[in-house]
Scaffold this active site. Structure first.
Site, mmCIF file in Angstrom:
data_model
loop_
_atom_site.group_PDB
_atom_site.id
_atom_site.type_symbol
_atom_site.label_atom_id
_atom_site.label_comp_id
_atom_site.label_asym_id
_atom_site.label_seq_id
_atom_site.Cartn_x
_atom_site.Cartn_y
_atom_site.Cartn_z
ATOM 1 N N ASN A 10 10.346 62.764 60.212
ATOM 2 C CA ASN A 10 11.089 63.455 61.012
ATOM 3 C C ASN A 10 10.176 63.637 63.325
ATOM 4 O O ASN A 10 9.094 64.482 62.821
ATOM 5 C CB ASN A 10 10.412 65.365 60.985
ATOM 6 C CG ASN A 10 10.972 66.965 61.629
ATOM 7 O OD1 ASN A 10 12.765 65.877 62.406
ATOM 8 N ND2 ASN A 10 10.677 67.865 61.313
ATOM 9 N N LYS A 12 11.627 64.530 65.282
ATOM 10 C CA LYS A 12 12.189 65.961 66.229
ATOM 11 C C LYS A 12 12.727 65.143 67.695
ATOM 12 O O LYS A 12 13.444 64.549 67.672
ATOM 13 C CB LYS A 12 10.893 66.574 66.675
ATOM 14 C CG LYS A 12 9.499 66.708 65.316
ATOM 15 C CD LYS A 12 9.048 68.653 65.533
ATOM 16 C CE LYS A 12 8.112 68.257 63.952
ATOM 17 N NZ LYS A 12 7.179 69.300 64.587
ATOM 18 N N HIS A 99 14.476 73.271 58.780
ATOM 19 C CA HIS A 99 12.445 73.535 59.465
ATOM 20 C C HIS A 99 12.413 74.688 60.127
ATOM 21 O O HIS A 99 13.484 75.604 60.792
ATOM 22 C CB HIS A 99 13.490 72.277 60.506
ATOM 23 C CG HIS A 99 11.477 71.706 60.407
ATOM 24 N ND1 HIS A 99 10.985 72.482 61.921
ATOM 25 C CD2 HIS A 99 11.021 70.757 60.256
ATOM 26 C CE1 HIS A 99 9.702 71.643 62.039
ATOM 27 N NE2 HIS A 99 9.530 70.614 60.705
ATOM 28 N N GLU A 101 11.022 75.160 62.419
ATOM 29 C CA GLU A 101 11.607 75.286 64.069
ATOM 30 C C GLU A 101 12.917 75.582 64.248
ATOM 31 O O GLU A 101 12.938 76.256 65.608
ATOM 32 C CB GLU A 101 11.016 74.370 65.308
ATOM 33 C CG GLU A 101 9.512 73.612 64.639
ATOM 34 C CD GLU A 101 9.586 72.225 64.709
ATOM 35 O OE1 GLU A 101 10.342 71.424 65.050
ATOM 36 O OE2 GLU A 101 8.433 72.036 64.477
ATOM 37 N N GLU A 171 6.767 73.603 53.683
ATOM 38 C CA GLU A 171 5.391 73.099 55.072
ATOM 39 C C GLU A 171 5.078 74.504 55.455
ATOM 40 O O GLU A 171 6.108 75.448 55.987
ATOM 41 C CB GLU A 171 6.830 72.297 55.866
ATOM 42 C CG GLU A 171 7.659 71.526 55.654
ATOM 43 C CD GLU A 171 7.653 70.842 56.593
ATOM 44 O OE1 GLU A 171 7.370 70.076 57.188
ATOM 45 O OE2 GLU A 171 8.562 71.242 57.458
ATOM 46 N N GLY A 177 1.951 70.664 63.285
ATOM 47 C CA GLY A 177 1.915 70.459 64.736
ATOM 48 C C GLY A 177 0.604 71.576 65.146
ATOM 49 O O GLY A 177 0.870 70.996 66.107
ATOM 50 N N SER A 217 1.271 69.169 59.161
ATOM 51 C CA SER A 217 -0.532 67.747 59.984
ATOM 52 C C SER A 217 -0.777 67.210 58.357
ATOM 53 O O SER A 217 -2.457 66.882 58.732
ATOM 54 C CB SER A 217 -1.417 68.711 60.509
ATOM 55 O OG SER A 217 -0.621 69.631 61.510
HETATM 56 C C1 PEP Z 1 7.644 68.851 60.329
HETATM 57 O O1 PEP Z 1 8.204 68.826 61.265
HETATM 58 O O2 PEP Z 1 7.944 69.032 59.335
HETATM 59 C C2 PEP Z 1 5.907 68.223 60.685
HETATM 60 C C3 PEP Z 1 5.530 68.502 59.552
HETATM 61 O O3 PEP Z 1 5.190 68.413 61.157
HETATM 62 P P1 PEP Z 1 3.080 67.631 61.643
HETATM 63 O O4 PEP Z 1 3.742 66.529 60.795
HETATM 64 O O5 PEP Z 1 3.340 67.386 63.303
HETATM 65 O O6 PEP Z 1 2.912 68.945 61.584
#
Ligand code: PEP
Length: 257
Positions: A10, A12, A99, A101, A171, A177, A217
């Site tokens: 992803n 973003k 997601h 976000e 997630e 992040g 992460s």
């Molecule tokens: C994501 O945005 O779906 C995600 C898992 O981000 P990160 O790997 O940076 O934690």
């Protein structure tokens, strides 16, 4: 068991036109060269890349493109939005829906997400549907009920035939992040729970065949311990998908399983 292994990146709101093409070219080359197992790779890119990257990977059978969102209506006066039909029209096969976000910054709730899932399926896009609890929900032991409600409210209206076309991504919001990953045991516990919820609503067989990705992460160092868990079928990768070396190394964690 026909459960697909998937690594989805992803991006973003990162990568302009040229640096995006550069990243894809490098990542596809390295993954093809170094990955020795059948794994599906999905690049969830900003809209500006969808068409050109789709053309670039069109002949590569294990590489696919995803949009990071779609609008819940078919078409109309929604300035700045993009429809599922438009995404499909450039050959894209996947779309991320729900997601955290977007839940947070665009205030997307379960009801709206259910409509996005519907319109994505109508247009033969595969939704990568994201679920996950916030830190305070985990700390107050509400993580299972939170995730269960997210599944119920956005996916339980689907038929057995429709749910087969969904990929789930667990997630935990506190891990996205932040550099704080769920432990393999925490992730496995939740993935097994998600699978049991899907089995109870749909069927054992459907739940067994469903790909459930972990996101939060995930990096080259922890990918192997996460992917070796019985109910973890790959990852949704944010930060580490922006570097071809890291994204490839996350894939090759599968070589050692
Ligand atoms: C994501 O945005 O779906 C995600 C898992 O981000 P990160 O790997 O940076 O934690």
């Amino acid at each position: 068991m026909s459960r697909k292994k998937i690594v989805a990146g992803n991006w973003k709101m990162n990568k302009d036109y040229l640096t995006g093409l550069e990243l894809i070219s490098e990542a596809v080359y390295m993954i093809k060269d170094e990955l020795h197992r059948e794994v599906t790779t999905v690049f969830a890119t900003p809209y500006i890349h969808l068409s050109s990257i789709q053309k670039l990977i069109a002949t590569e059978s294990n590489f696919h493109v995803a949009a990071q969102n779609c609008h819940h209506e078919k078409a109309g006066a929604y300035t700045g939005e993009i429809s599922a039909e438009m995404i499909k029209s450039v050959g894209v096969e996947y779309v991320i829906i729900g997601h955290s976000e977007r839940r947070e910054y665009q205030h997307e709730d379960s009801k709206l997400l259910a409509k996005k899932v519907d319109i994505a399926l109508e247009n033969k896009l595969i939704p990568i549907f994201c679920i996950g609890e916030k830190l305070e929900e985990r700390e107050t032991e509400k993580h299972f009920s939170t995730v269960q409600s997210q599944l119920e409210e956005s996916l339980f209206h689907l038929t057995n035939d429709q749910i087969k076309n969904i990929v789930l991504a667990y997630e935990p919001v506190w891990a996205i992040g932040t550099g704080k990953t769920a432990s393999p045991e925490q992730a496995q516990e939740m993935h097994a729970f998600i699978r049991s919820v899907m089995a109870a609503k749909f069927s054992e067989e459907i739940a067994e065949d469903m790909s459930i990705l972990y996101g939060g992460s995930c990096n080259p160092t922890n990918a192997k311990s996460l992917f070796s868990q019985k109910d973890i079928d790959g990852g949704l990768i944010g930060g580490a998908s922006l570097k071809s070396r890291d994204f490839t190394d996350i894939h090759i964690a599968f070589n050692e399983l």
